[in-house]
Design an enzyme around this catalytic site. Structure first.
Site, PDB file in Angstrom:
ATOM      1  N   LYS A   1     -10.728   3.319  -2.617  1.00  0.00           N
ATOM      2  CA  LYS A   1      -9.619   2.784  -3.423  1.00  0.00           C
ATOM      3  C   LYS A   1     -10.092   1.746  -4.453  1.00  0.00           C
ATOM      4  O   LYS A   1      -9.505   1.607  -5.514  1.00  0.00           O
ATOM      5  CB  LYS A   1      -8.546   2.179  -2.515  1.00  0.00           C
ATOM      6  CG  LYS A   1      -7.733   3.228  -1.774  1.00  0.00           C
ATOM      7  CD  LYS A   1      -6.602   2.597  -0.986  1.00  0.00           C
ATOM      8  CE  LYS A   1      -5.689   3.671  -0.423  1.00  0.00           C
ATOM      9  NZ  LYS A   1      -4.494   3.112   0.219  1.00  0.00           N
TER      10      LYS A   1
ATOM     11  N   ASP B   1       1.253   2.243  -3.202  1.00  0.00           N
ATOM     12  CA  ASP B   1       1.521   1.817  -1.818  1.00  0.00           C
ATOM     13  C   ASP B   1       2.608   0.736  -1.777  1.00  0.00           C
ATOM     14  O   ASP B   1       3.510   0.775  -0.934  1.00  0.00           O
ATOM     15  CB  ASP B   1       0.246   1.268  -1.163  1.00  0.00           C
ATOM     16  CG  ASP B   1      -0.696   2.385  -0.729  1.00  0.00           C
ATOM     17  OD1 ASP B   1      -0.215   3.497  -0.439  1.00  0.00           O
ATOM     18  OD2 ASP B   1      -1.918   2.140  -0.682  1.00  0.00           O
TER      19      ASP B   1
ATOM     20  N   GLY C   1      -5.448  -7.342   4.239  1.00  0.00           N
ATOM     21  CA  GLY C   1      -6.252  -6.154   3.933  1.00  0.00           C
ATOM     22  C   GLY C   1      -5.670  -5.392   2.754  1.00  0.00           C
ATOM     23  O   GLY C   1      -4.825  -5.910   2.002  1.00  0.00           O
TER      24      GLY C   1
ATOM     25  N   TYR D   1       2.692   3.448  11.545  1.00  0.00           N
ATOM     26  CA  TYR D   1       3.640   4.522  11.859  1.00  0.00           C
ATOM     27  C   TYR D   1       3.193   5.368  13.047  1.00  0.00           C
ATOM     28  O   TYR D   1       3.895   6.293  13.451  1.00  0.00           O
ATOM     29  CB  TYR D   1       3.934   5.392  10.630  1.00  0.00           C
ATOM     30  CG  TYR D   1       2.717   5.936   9.929  1.00  0.00           C
ATOM     31  CD1 TYR D   1       2.109   7.106  10.347  1.00  0.00           C
ATOM     32  CD2 TYR D   1       2.182   5.254   8.844  1.00  0.00           C
ATOM     33  CE1 TYR D   1       0.989   7.604   9.708  1.00  0.00           C
ATOM     34  CE2 TYR D   1       1.041   5.729   8.201  1.00  0.00           C
ATOM     35  CZ  TYR D   1       0.458   6.905   8.629  1.00  0.00           C
ATOM     36  OH  TYR D   1      -0.661   7.381   7.996  1.00  0.00           O
TER      37      TYR D   1
ATOM     38  N   GLY E   1       6.174   2.188   9.263  1.00  0.00           N
ATOM     39  CA  GLY E   1       5.454   2.495   8.027  1.00  0.00           C
ATOM     40  C   GLY E   1       5.689   3.886   7.467  1.00  0.00           C
ATOM     41  O   GLY E   1       5.096   4.241   6.435  1.00  0.00           O
TER      42      GLY E   1
HETATM   43  P1  NAP Z   1      -7.545  -3.367   6.476  1.00  0.00           P
HETATM   44  O1  NAP Z   1      -7.797  -3.446   5.014  1.00  0.00           O
HETATM   45  O2  NAP Z   1      -8.680  -3.081   7.394  1.00  0.00           O
HETATM   46  O3  NAP Z   1      -6.849  -4.745   6.937  1.00  0.00           O
HETATM   47  C1  NAP Z   1      -6.576  -5.003   8.276  1.00  0.00           C
HETATM   48  C2  NAP Z   1      -5.853  -6.325   8.415  1.00  0.00           C
HETATM   49  O4  NAP Z   1      -5.544  -6.510   9.820  1.00  0.00           O
HETATM   50  C3  NAP Z   1      -6.714  -7.528   8.016  1.00  0.00           C
HETATM   51  O5  NAP Z   1      -5.898  -8.548   7.498  1.00  0.00           O
HETATM   52  C4  NAP Z   1      -7.318  -7.943   9.357  1.00  0.00           C
HETATM   53  O6  NAP Z   1      -7.717  -9.280   9.419  1.00  0.00           O
HETATM   54  C5  NAP Z   1      -6.116  -7.744  10.261  1.00  0.00           C
HETATM   55  N1  NAP Z   1      -6.508  -7.622  11.664  1.00  0.00           N
HETATM   56  C6  NAP Z   1      -7.249  -6.646  12.227  1.00  0.00           C
HETATM   57  N2  NAP Z   1      -7.411  -6.896  13.544  1.00  0.00           N
HETATM   58  C7  NAP Z   1      -6.780  -8.068  13.789  1.00  0.00           C
HETATM   59  C8  NAP Z   1      -6.608  -8.872  14.974  1.00  0.00           C
HETATM   60  N3  NAP Z   1      -7.141  -8.505  16.131  1.00  0.00           N
HETATM   61  N4  NAP Z   1      -5.890 -10.014  14.872  1.00  0.00           N
HETATM   62  C9  NAP Z   1      -5.356 -10.385  13.679  1.00  0.00           C
HETATM   63  N5  NAP Z   1      -5.485  -9.677  12.533  1.00  0.00           N
HETATM   64  C10 NAP Z   1      -6.188  -8.531  12.595  1.00  0.00           C
HETATM   65  O7  NAP Z   1      -6.456  -2.250   6.798  1.00  0.00           O
HETATM   66  P2  NAP Z   1      -5.220  -1.767   5.894  1.00  0.00           P
HETATM   67  O8  NAP Z   1      -5.572  -0.517   5.206  1.00  0.00           O
HETATM   68  O9  NAP Z   1      -4.716  -2.932   5.105  1.00  0.00           O
HETATM   69  O10 NAP Z   1      -4.165  -1.353   7.038  1.00  0.00           O
HETATM   70  C11 NAP Z   1      -3.447  -2.336   7.769  1.00  0.00           C
HETATM   71  C12 NAP Z   1      -2.358  -1.649   8.604  1.00  0.00           C
HETATM   72  O11 NAP Z   1      -1.438  -1.001   7.727  1.00  0.00           O
HETATM   73  C13 NAP Z   1      -2.888  -0.545   9.528  1.00  0.00           C
HETATM   74  O12 NAP Z   1      -2.188  -0.589  10.728  1.00  0.00           O
HETATM   75  C14 NAP Z   1      -2.596   0.741   8.792  1.00  0.00           C
HETATM   76  O13 NAP Z   1      -2.372   1.811   9.668  1.00  0.00           O
HETATM   77  C15 NAP Z   1      -1.308   0.375   8.070  1.00  0.00           C
HETATM   78  N6  NAP Z   1      -1.125   1.134   6.824  1.00  0.00           N
HETATM   79  C16 NAP Z   1       0.031   1.814   6.663  1.00  0.00           C
HETATM   80  C17 NAP Z   1       0.250   2.530   5.506  1.00  0.00           C
HETATM   81  C18 NAP Z   1       1.548   3.284   5.340  1.00  0.00           C
HETATM   82  O14 NAP Z   1       1.666   4.094   4.420  1.00  0.00           O
HETATM   83  N7  NAP Z   1       2.515   3.032   6.180  1.00  0.00           N
HETATM   84  C19 NAP Z   1      -0.705   2.531   4.476  1.00  0.00           C
HETATM   85  C20 NAP Z   1      -1.877   1.800   4.665  1.00  0.00           C
HETATM   86  C21 NAP Z   1      -2.080   1.103   5.843  1.00  0.00           C
HETATM   87  P3  NAP Z   1      -9.263  -9.669   9.019  1.00  0.00           P
HETATM   88  O15 NAP Z   1      -9.266  -9.705   7.541  1.00  0.00           O
HETATM   89  O16 NAP Z   1      -9.417 -11.006   9.632  1.00  0.00           O
HETATM   90  O17 NAP Z   1     -10.143  -8.619   9.614  1.00  0.00           O
END
Ligand code: NAP
Length: 283
Positions: free
Chosen positions: A71, A107, A133, A232, A253
């Site tokens: 991305k 998004d 993230g 989701y 989601g």
């Molecule tokens: P990402 O870039 O890897 O970011 C993950 C985030 O979660 C970071 O802020 C990370 O904190 C935090 N995190 C991970 N483990 C943690 C813990 N144990 N305690 C506290 N914070 C924690 O992932 P992303 O792509 O943004 O995705 C995030 C979520 O959104 C996922 O669940 C994904 O499935 C969902 N999502 C949904 C859609 C949709 O269309 N509905 C689209 C994209 C993503 P650190 O920075 O400290 O690691």
């Protein structure tokens, strides 16, 4: 679906892409709207990314969606970025406009549209986002562009914490929205910010596994709050079950997933995605 000599190609670039529902969503939508195109997913090796982007021009593709891990990486190869893509530093949709490749990030648009389905309207109000993230950044940017007044962002401490805070403040300055980053471990600050917010969004990955703890203390979910979780799978995380038990508005989601695709579809075709056809494929 009929393939002709004029059928055009759209697709998904990422690694891996085999799990994606986007090919089913978009191909069904193209057919329902009589738009002569098909959508396939492509696993792209890092060393093939530049050639794959050039192929959008060479093959006169409609455009592509971009997913992990590209991305951010696609940006140097594009001709132009939408405000949301520029501010978030991430692109999930590329549109081929007569060989000019325009990068968008749908998004955040998808997330904001999903709020309306749950009767949640944060415009002109304050909201709290957990996580910094890619998904969190996309929704923070779009919420700010759409006119949310203040966004309180919480993340656990990490070496890049100060830099992330600076980046979020810059996004705030460019969108006339106040955005501040706080430590997720600071419960008093979290309680204060949630008290002023109409909405809290879990944009961390906490909640995907059954053994995951809640991303925030249960007692902080008070009656003024609506709760969205970007996860989701499962459809209802522990956080959302708690929100339901407390009688709060909540949503998962799936709406974001559906509407980010709908926004990409409109960018490519100029038409509304037929949600009646596509929603059953997503839900
Ligand atoms: P990402 O870039 O890897 O970011 C993950 C985030 O979660 C970071 O802020 C990370 O904190 C935090 N995190 C991970 N483990 C943690 C813990 N144990 N305690 C506290 N914070 C924690 O992932 P992303 O792509 O943004 O995705 C995030 C979520 O959104 C996922 O669940 C994904 O499935 C969902 N999502 C949904 C859609 C949709 O269309 N509905 C689209 C994209 C993503 P650190 O920075 O400290 O690691």
């Amino acid at each position: 679906m009929k393939i002709s000599g004029k059928t055009r190609l759209a697709g998904l670039y990422g690694l891996p892409t085999g799990h994606s529902i986007s090919p089913a969503m978009h191909t069904a939508a193209f057919a329902a709207r009589d738009f002569d195109a098909v959508y396939l997913s492509f696993d792209i090796a890092p060393e093939e990314l530049a050639a794959s982007i050039q192929a959008i021009r060479s093959f006169q593709m409609v455009g592509v969606n971009v997913t992990m891990p590209y991305k951010r990486e696609v940006i140097p190869y594009l001709d132009e970025l939408s405000p949301a893509a520029r501010l978030s530093g991430a692109v999930n949709t590329i549109v081929n406009c007569d060989q000019r490749l325009i990068g968008h990030n749908t998004d955040g648009v998808g997330f904001m549209r999903s709020l309306a389905d749950e009767g949640i309207d944060p415009i002109g109000k304050e909201m709290t986002v957990l996580g910094t993230g890619g998904a969190a950044t996309a929704i923070i940017v779009q919420a700010a562009l759409d006119g949310v007044k203040k966004i309180h962002v919480f993340n656990r401490q990490k070496p890049s914490f100060a830099a992330v805070g600076t980046k979020l403040r810059e996004i705030g300055q460019q969108t006339h929205c106040q955005i501040e980053l706080f430590d997720l471990a600071d419960e008093a600050k979290l309680a204060y910010c949630l008290g002023n917010s109409c909405l809290v969004v879990n944009a961390t990955s906490l909640g995907m596994k059954p053994e995951d703890p809640l991303p925030l203390p249960a007692e902080l979910l008070t009656e003024n709050l609506a709760v969205m979780d970007l996860i989701y799978k499962p459809r209802q995380t522990k956080l959302l079950a708690l929100a339901e038990a407390k009688g709060l508005k909540w949503g998962n989601g799936l709406g974001m997933l559906l509407y980010q695709g709908a926004a990409a579809f409109t960018l490519w075709t100029g038409k509304e995605m037929p949600l009646d056809v596509v929603r059953p494929l997503v839900v």
